[in-house]
Motif scaffolding. Sequence first.
Motif, PDB file in Angstrom:
ATOM      1  N   VAL A  31       0.851  -1.191   0.000  1.00  0.00           N
ATOM      2  CA  VAL A  31       0.000   0.000   0.000  1.00  0.00           C
ATOM      3  C   VAL A  31       0.885   1.240   0.000  1.00  0.00           C
ATOM      4  O   VAL A  31       1.793   1.362   0.840  1.00  0.00           O
ATOM      5  N   ASP A  32       0.637   2.157  -0.914  1.00  0.00           N
ATOM      6  CA  ASP A  32       1.373   3.410  -0.974  1.00  0.00           C
ATOM      7  C   ASP A  32       0.364   4.553  -1.019  1.00  0.00           C
ATOM      8  O   ASP A  32      -0.571   4.523  -1.819  1.00  0.00           O
ATOM      9  N   LEU A  33       0.554   5.543  -0.158  1.00  0.00           N
ATOM     10  CA  LEU A  33      -0.350   6.689  -0.137  1.00  0.00           C
ATOM     11  C   LEU A  33      -0.067   7.580  -1.344  1.00  0.00           C
ATOM     12  O   LEU A  33       1.088   7.919  -1.611  1.00  0.00           O
ATOM     13  N   ASP A  34      -1.113   7.942  -2.053  1.00  0.00           N
ATOM     14  CA  ASP A  34      -0.979   8.782  -3.246  1.00  0.00           C
ATOM     15  C   ASP A  34      -0.795  10.245  -2.841  1.00  0.00           C
ATOM     16  O   ASP A  34      -1.510  10.746  -1.971  1.00  0.00           O
ATOM     17  N   GLU A  35       0.140  10.909  -3.483  1.00  0.00           N
ATOM     18  CA  GLU A  35       0.361  12.350  -3.292  1.00  0.00           C
ATOM     19  C   GLU A  35       0.642  12.722  -1.839  1.00  0.00           C
ATOM     20  O   GLU A  35       0.341  13.838  -1.402  1.00  0.00           O
ATOM     21  N   PHE A  36       1.238  11.810  -1.082  1.00  0.00           N
ATOM     22  CA  PHE A  36       1.526  12.084   0.333  1.00  0.00           C
ATOM     23  C   PHE A  36       2.484  13.266   0.490  1.00  0.00           C
ATOM     24  O   PHE A  36       2.373  14.033   1.442  1.00  0.00           O
ATOM     25  N   LYS A  37       3.404  13.433  -0.441  1.00  0.00           N
ATOM     26  CA  LYS A  37       4.376  14.528  -0.372  1.00  0.00           C
ATOM     27  C   LYS A  37       3.682  15.887  -0.268  1.00  0.00           C
ATOM     28  O   LYS A  37       4.177  16.799   0.383  1.00  0.00           O
ATOM     29  N   GLN A  38       2.509  16.010  -0.876  1.00  0.00           N
ATOM     30  CA  GLN A  38       1.782  17.274  -0.813  1.00  0.00           C
ATOM     31  C   GLN A  38       1.368  17.629   0.621  1.00  0.00           C
ATOM     32  O   GLN A  38       1.288  18.806   0.969  1.00  0.00           O
ATOM     33  N   ILE A  39       1.091  16.618   1.429  1.00  0.00           N
ATOM     34  CA  ILE A  39       0.741  16.878   2.837  1.00  0.00           C
ATOM     35  C   ILE A  39       1.947  17.471   3.544  1.00  0.00           C
ATOM     36  O   ILE A  39       1.836  18.493   4.234  1.00  0.00           O
ATOM     37  N   ASN A  40       3.116  16.851   3.373  1.00  0.00           N
ATOM     38  CA  ASN A  40       4.327  17.375   4.000  1.00  0.00           C
ATOM     39  C   ASN A  40       4.661  18.771   3.481  1.00  0.00           C
ATOM     40  O   ASN A  40       5.026  19.660   4.252  1.00  0.00           O
ATOM     41  N   ASP A  41       4.537  18.972   2.172  1.00  0.00           N
ATOM     42  CA  ASP A  41       4.882  20.263   1.582  1.00  0.00           C
ATOM     43  C   ASP A  41       3.929  21.367   2.032  1.00  0.00           C
ATOM     44  O   ASP A  41       4.351  22.500   2.252  1.00  0.00           O
ATOM     45  N   ARG A  42       2.666  21.047   2.143  1.00  0.00           N
ATOM     46  CA  ARG A  42       1.676  22.073   2.475  1.00  0.00           C
ATOM     47  C   ARG A  42       1.528  22.307   3.980  1.00  0.00           C
ATOM     48  O   ARG A  42       1.365  23.434   4.431  1.00  0.00           O
ATOM     49  N   GLY A  44       3.575  20.520   6.537  1.00  0.00           N
ATOM     50  CA  GLY A  44       4.769  20.218   7.321  1.00  0.00           C
ATOM     51  C   GLY A  44       4.877  18.742   7.666  1.00  0.00           C
ATOM     52  O   GLY A  44       3.915  17.979   7.573  1.00  0.00           O
ATOM     53  N   HIS A  45       6.081  18.360   8.065  1.00  0.00           N
ATOM     54  CA  HIS A  45       6.356  16.957   8.353  1.00  0.00           C
ATOM     55  C   HIS A  45       5.638  16.441   9.597  1.00  0.00           C
ATOM     56  O   HIS A  45       5.352  15.240   9.696  1.00  0.00           O
ATOM     57  N   LEU A  46       5.337  17.314  10.542  1.00  0.00           N
ATOM     58  CA  LEU A  46       4.578  16.859  11.715  1.00  0.00           C
ATOM     59  C   LEU A  46       3.154  16.468  11.312  1.00  0.00           C
ATOM     60  O   LEU A  46       2.599  15.505  11.839  1.00  0.00           O
ATOM     61  N   ALA A  47       2.600  17.193  10.361  1.00  0.00           N
ATOM     62  CA  ALA A  47       1.279  16.813   9.842  1.00  0.00           C
ATOM     63  C   ALA A  47       1.376  15.478   9.108  1.00  0.00           C
ATOM     64  O   ALA A  47       0.508  14.614   9.258  1.00  0.00           O
ATOM     65  N   GLY A  48       2.442  15.305   8.328  1.00  0.00           N
ATOM     66  CA  GLY A  48       2.642  14.035   7.641  1.00  0.00           C
ATOM     67  C   GLY A  48       2.758  12.881   8.617  1.00  0.00           C
ATOM     68  O   GLY A  48       2.171  11.814   8.410  1.00  0.00           O
ATOM     69  N   SER A  49       3.488  13.086   9.711  1.00  0.00           N
ATOM     70  CA  SER A  49       3.613  12.045  10.735  1.00  0.00           C
ATOM     71  C   SER A  49       2.260  11.729  11.363  1.00  0.00           C
ATOM     72  O   SER A  49       1.951  10.569  11.635  1.00  0.00           O
ATOM     73  N   GLN A  50       1.458  12.747  11.574  1.00  0.00           N
ATOM     74  CA  GLN A  50       0.126  12.529  12.134  1.00  0.00           C
ATOM     75  C   GLN A  50      -0.739  11.705  11.184  1.00  0.00           C
ATOM     76  O   GLN A  50      -1.448  10.792  11.598  1.00  0.00           O
ATOM     77  N   ARG A 110      -7.444  20.114  16.222  1.00  0.00           N
ATOM     78  CA  ARG A 110      -6.268  20.895  16.620  1.00  0.00           C
ATOM     79  C   ARG A 110      -5.167  19.943  17.067  1.00  0.00           C
ATOM     80  O   ARG A 110      -5.438  18.918  17.669  1.00  0.00           O
ATOM     81  N   PHE A 111      -3.935  20.346  16.791  1.00  0.00           N
ATOM     82  CA  PHE A 111      -2.782  19.536  17.139  1.00  0.00           C
ATOM     83  C   PHE A 111      -1.753  20.421  17.827  1.00  0.00           C
ATOM     84  O   PHE A 111      -1.652  21.611  17.518  1.00  0.00           O
ATOM     85  N   SER A 112      -0.977  19.841  18.719  1.00  0.00           N
ATOM     86  CA  SER A 112      -0.003  20.616  19.491  1.00  0.00           C
ATOM     87  C   SER A 112       1.053  21.257  18.597  1.00  0.00           C
ATOM     88  O   SER A 112       1.639  22.274  18.961  1.00  0.00           O
ATOM     89  N   TRP A 113       1.281  20.707  17.431  1.00  0.00           N
ATOM     90  CA  TRP A 113       2.297  21.232  16.532  1.00  0.00           C
ATOM     91  C   TRP A 113       1.768  22.311  15.587  1.00  0.00           C
ATOM     92  O   TRP A 113       2.520  22.884  14.804  1.00  0.00           O
ATOM     93  N   ALA A 114       0.471  22.600  15.634  1.00  0.00           N
ATOM     94  CA  ALA A 114      -0.119  23.600  14.727  1.00  0.00           C
ATOM     95  C   ALA A 114      -0.633  24.789  15.527  1.00  0.00           C
ATOM     96  O   ALA A 114      -1.130  24.634  16.638  1.00  0.00           O
ATOM     97  N   SER A 115      -0.521  25.972  14.952  1.00  0.00           N
ATOM     98  CA  SER A 115      -0.979  27.181  15.638  1.00  0.00           C
ATOM     99  C   SER A 115      -2.496  27.328  15.625  1.00  0.00           C
ATOM    100  O   SER A 115      -3.051  28.126  16.360  1.00  0.00           O
ATOM    101  N   GLY A 116      -3.156  26.563  14.799  1.00  0.00           N
ATOM    102  CA  GLY A 116      -4.614  26.592  14.710  1.00  0.00           C
ATOM    103  C   GLY A 116      -5.112  25.320  14.053  1.00  0.00           C
ATOM    104  O   GLY A 116      -4.344  24.376  13.871  1.00  0.00           O
ATOM    105  N   PRO A 117      -6.385  25.300  13.687  1.00  0.00           N
ATOM    106  CA  PRO A 117      -6.906  24.105  13.016  1.00  0.00           C
ATOM    107  C   PRO A 117      -6.158  23.844  11.706  1.00  0.00           C
ATOM    108  O   PRO A 117      -5.763  24.775  11.015  1.00  0.00           O
ATOM    109  N   VAL A 118      -5.982  22.588  11.387  1.00  0.00           N
ATOM    110  CA  VAL A 118      -5.314  22.211  10.139  1.00  0.00           C
ATOM    111  C   VAL A 118      -6.381  22.073   9.062  1.00  0.00           C
ATOM    112  O   VAL A 118      -7.425  21.470   9.285  1.00  0.00           O
TER     113      VAL A 118
END
Length: 180
Positions: A31-42, A44-50, A110-118
């Motif tokens: 299984v490979d997530l499609d366009e996952f890089k866009q999550i990290n790029d838009r 950040g990597h903490l969102a990608g980890s989440q 909301r996540f501790s790594w974000a200043s507001g809602p994602v």
Amino acid sequence: GLPNRALCADRLEHATARVARGTTSLAVLFVDLDEFKQINDRHGHLAGSQVLKEVGYLLRRAVRSPRVTLARYGGDEFVIILPGFDLGAATQVAEEIRRAIRSQAFLRGRFSWASGPVDFRGPLTCSVGVAVYPDHVPRGGTSDHRRNQLLRASDQAMYAAKAAGKDRVVLATAELLTPK
């Protein structure tokens, strides 16, 4: 929260050895997530980890058999080992996973790594490759060879799913396994 690539390889080696001695089958989903890089790029990597954590949780909910091994293979790739599953049953599981990921709302709240809602405007989709031993891999050779061939077959099928437009399940075929 899922096992890593090393445990996946160990479980797959034991499972292929059991199948080589018996009459049952063994399916592997790549299984490979499609366009996952866009999550990290838009976002950040903490969102990608989440998102990876949420996908791991979703996979555990979607595949409940105690015989199954779910593993994060690397990056945004996951391997699912399905002992005793034939091609039809494995394809059904793959489609259930694909639909579950597509319909899941990721990064809500909301996540501790974000200043507001994602504000992730999915959907997130995945491409899934399916291979079954002994259907797609001959019984001969060493267990290491069979394990690697089974992983390769499911990986090649996953790449074929991506090439065909993503967000789909593709079954391994002889044509996919022939070197070009």
